[in-house]
Design an enzyme around this catalytic site. Structure first.
Site, PDB file in Angstrom:
ATOM      1  N   GLU A  85      -6.870   4.720   7.981  1.00 35.48           N
ATOM      2  CA  GLU A  85      -6.610   6.137   7.700  1.00 35.48           C
ATOM      3  C   GLU A  85      -7.838   6.797   7.065  1.00 35.48           C
ATOM      4  O   GLU A  85      -8.094   7.980   7.297  1.00 35.48           O
ATOM      5  CB  GLU A  85      -5.353   6.268   6.822  1.00 35.48           C
ATOM      6  CG  GLU A  85      -4.101   5.986   7.643  1.00 35.48           C
ATOM      7  CD  GLU A  85      -2.919   5.431   6.856  1.00 35.48           C
ATOM      8  OE1 GLU A  85      -2.925   5.468   5.620  1.00 35.48           O
ATOM      9  OE2 GLU A  85      -1.975   4.943   7.530  1.00 35.48           O
ATOM     10  N   HIS A  95      -9.589   1.204   5.031  1.00 34.92           N
ATOM     11  CA  HIS A  95      -8.310   1.415   5.714  1.00 34.92           C
ATOM     12  C   HIS A  95      -8.530   2.367   6.892  1.00 34.92           C
ATOM     13  O   HIS A  95      -9.318   3.314   6.795  1.00 34.92           O
ATOM     14  CB  HIS A  95      -7.279   2.004   4.739  1.00 34.92           C
ATOM     15  CG  HIS A  95      -5.890   1.936   5.297  1.00 34.92           C
ATOM     16  ND1 HIS A  95      -5.432   2.841   6.232  1.00 34.92           N
ATOM     17  CD2 HIS A  95      -4.884   1.047   5.102  1.00 34.92           C
ATOM     18  CE1 HIS A  95      -4.189   2.513   6.576  1.00 34.92           C
ATOM     19  NE2 HIS A  95      -3.834   1.431   5.905  1.00 34.92           N
ATOM     20  N   SER A 155       3.554  -2.144  10.303  1.00 37.68           N
ATOM     21  CA  SER A 155       4.999  -2.209  10.518  1.00 37.68           C
ATOM     22  C   SER A 155       5.614  -3.551  10.117  1.00 37.68           C
ATOM     23  O   SER A 155       6.543  -4.037  10.776  1.00 37.68           O
ATOM     24  CB  SER A 155       5.347  -1.858  11.972  1.00 37.68           C
ATOM     25  OG  SER A 155       4.951  -0.526  12.268  1.00 37.68           O
ATOM     26  N   ASN A 183       0.866  -1.181   0.000  1.00 33.59           N
ATOM     27  CA  ASN A 183       0.000   0.000   0.000  1.00 33.59           C
ATOM     28  C   ASN A 183       0.906   1.235   0.000  1.00 33.59           C
ATOM     29  O   ASN A 183       1.488   1.576   1.025  1.00 33.59           O
ATOM     30  CB  ASN A 183      -0.894  -0.030   1.254  1.00 33.59           C
ATOM     31  CG  ASN A 183      -1.742   1.215   1.382  1.00 33.59           C
ATOM     32  OD1 ASN A 183      -1.762   2.066   0.486  1.00 33.59           O
ATOM     33  ND2 ASN A 183      -2.452   1.340   2.500  1.00 33.59           N
ATOM     34  N   LYS A 197       0.116   4.198  -0.157  1.00 31.40           N
ATOM     35  CA  LYS A 197      -0.509   5.375   0.471  1.00 31.40           C
ATOM     36  C   LYS A 197      -0.274   6.600  -0.435  1.00 31.40           C
ATOM     37  O   LYS A 197      -0.223   6.442  -1.659  1.00 31.40           O
ATOM     38  CB  LYS A 197       0.004   5.565   1.902  1.00 31.40           C
ATOM     39  CG  LYS A 197      -0.183   4.277   2.724  1.00 31.40           C
ATOM     40  CD  LYS A 197      -0.004   4.457   4.192  1.00 31.40           C
ATOM     41  CE  LYS A 197      -0.215   3.112   4.891  1.00 31.40           C
ATOM     42  NZ  LYS A 197      -0.130   3.205   6.355  1.00 31.40           N
ATOM     43  N   GLY A 247       2.639   2.332  10.813  1.00 35.00           N
ATOM     44  CA  GLY A 247       3.588   3.435  10.682  1.00 35.00           C
ATOM     45  C   GLY A 247       4.314   3.779  11.963  1.00 35.00           C
ATOM     46  O   GLY A 247       4.959   4.819  12.063  1.00 35.00           O
ATOM     47  N   GLU A 266      -5.287  -4.932  10.529  1.00 35.28           N
ATOM     48  CA  GLU A 266      -4.280  -3.894  10.728  1.00 35.28           C
ATOM     49  C   GLU A 266      -4.560  -3.181  12.040  1.00 35.28           C
ATOM     50  O   GLU A 266      -5.390  -2.252  12.079  1.00 35.28           O
ATOM     51  CB  GLU A 266      -4.339  -2.868   9.585  1.00 35.28           C
ATOM     52  CG  GLU A 266      -3.976  -3.421   8.227  1.00 35.28           C
ATOM     53  CD  GLU A 266      -3.398  -2.346   7.313  1.00 35.28           C
ATOM     54  OE1 GLU A 266      -2.371  -2.626   6.689  1.00 35.28           O
ATOM     55  OE2 GLU A 266      -3.937  -1.232   7.248  1.00 35.28           O
TER      56      GLU A 266
HETATM   57  P1  13P Z   1       3.126   0.429   7.672  1.00 35.24           P
HETATM   58  O1  13P Z   1       3.636  -0.847   7.071  1.00 35.24           O
HETATM   59  O2  13P Z   1       3.835   1.653   7.177  1.00 35.24           O
HETATM   60  O3  13P Z   1       3.028   0.337   9.162  1.00 35.24           O
HETATM   61  O4  13P Z   1       1.609   0.619   7.134  1.00 35.24           O
HETATM   62  C1  13P Z   1       0.718  -0.442   7.244  1.00 35.24           C
HETATM   63  C2  13P Z   1      -0.511  -0.112   6.498  1.00 35.24           C
HETATM   64  O5  13P Z   1      -1.292   0.728   6.893  1.00 35.24           O
HETATM   65  C3  13P Z   1      -0.748  -0.827   5.228  1.00 35.24           C
HETATM   66  O6  13P Z   1      -2.028  -0.592   4.738  1.00 35.24           O
END
Ligand code: 13P
Length: 252
Positions: free
Chosen positions: A97, A95, A212, A9, A11, A173, A167
């Site tokens: 976010e 997601h 992560s 992803n 992002k 992150g 997740e």
């Molecule tokens: P990270 O791997 O940067 O922690 O992000 C995970 C994520 O949100 C994947 O959709």
């Protein structure tokens, strides 16, 4: 035996100038990974570029969101049919976010998952608890509520055309992934819940872990019985790291 999927992803990262090097390295690496599927989930403006670099490779691609609507006066939204036009296989829905920043509720996430399935895409449906919810002992009630909304809307048969991703919000992150025991517990519980509705669908459902994931922890996480791959954020932006996670999944 469920196949493993490692999905990157991106992002809101990438650039027209920088993407080709990453895409070409991922395409070349995918060719060496026979037993693991790879996918990249890129920002909408890069879908055409992504297709031009990955078409004919064994790496799939997709988007990070999809509208619940088929078309019409929905400013800023992108339909499943439009994603199909660009050769997408996947669309992320729900997601954390988007849940947090755009107020997306379970009902909308479920409607997006349904629109994706009906439009011939495979939604990657994200569920996960916040740190506050985990510390209050509410992890399973929260992820079950998020899962049930999708199960109820799609029905268990259509659930077979989805990928689920656990997740934990506190692991995204932050550099702090869930421990293998924490991840396995939630994955097993999610699978059991789908299996209670239909054993065949539950046992065949791909459930990815995200939060992560990096080369250093991938082997341990990917070796767990109910973890069928990873949804990778930061580490998917470096081809070497992303492919190392793929190789770890192949060994696990
Ligand atoms: P990270 O791997 O940067 O922690 O992000 C995970 C994520 O949100 C994947 O959709």
């Amino acid at each position: 035996m469920r196949n493993k999927l490692i999905a990157g992803n991106w992002k809101m990262h990438g650039s027209l100038v920088g993407n080709p090097a990453l895409l070409q390295s991922v395409a070349a690496g995918a060719a060496t990974l026979a037993t693991v599927s790879l996918a990249v989930l890129v920002p909408f403006p890069y879908l055409a570029q992504t297709r031009s670099h990955l078409e004919g490779s064994s790496c799939a691609w997709g988007a990070q969101d999809v509208s619940d609507q088929p078309g019409g006066a929905f400013t800023g939204e992108v339909s499943a049919a439009m994603l199909q036009d660009f050769g997408c296989r996947y669309a992320v829905v729900g997601h954390s976010e988007r849940r947090a920043r755009h107020g997306e509720q379970d009902g909308l996430v479920a409607a997006k998952a349904l629109a994706a399935v009906e439009g011939g895409l495979t939604p990657i449906v994200c569920v996960g608890e916040t740190l506050e919810e985990r510390e209050a002992g509410n992890t399973l009630p929260v992820v079950f509520r998020q899962l049930d909304a999708v199960l109820d809307t799609l029905g268990v048969r259509r659930m077979a055309r989805t990928v689920l991703a656990y997740e934990p919000v506190w692991a995204i992150g932050t550099g702090r992934s869930a421990t293998p025991a924490q991840a396995q517990e939630v994955h097993a519980a999610l699978r059991q819940r789908v299996s209670a509705a239909d054993w065949v669908v539950g046992s065949g459902l791909q459930i990815l872990y995200g939060g992560s994931v990096k080369p250093a922890n991938a082997l341990e996480l990917m070796g767990l019985p109910d973890i069928d791959g990873a949804l990778v954020g930061g580490a998917s932006l470096a081809a070497d790291d992303f492919l190392d996670i793929g190789r770890a999944a192949a060994r696990a």
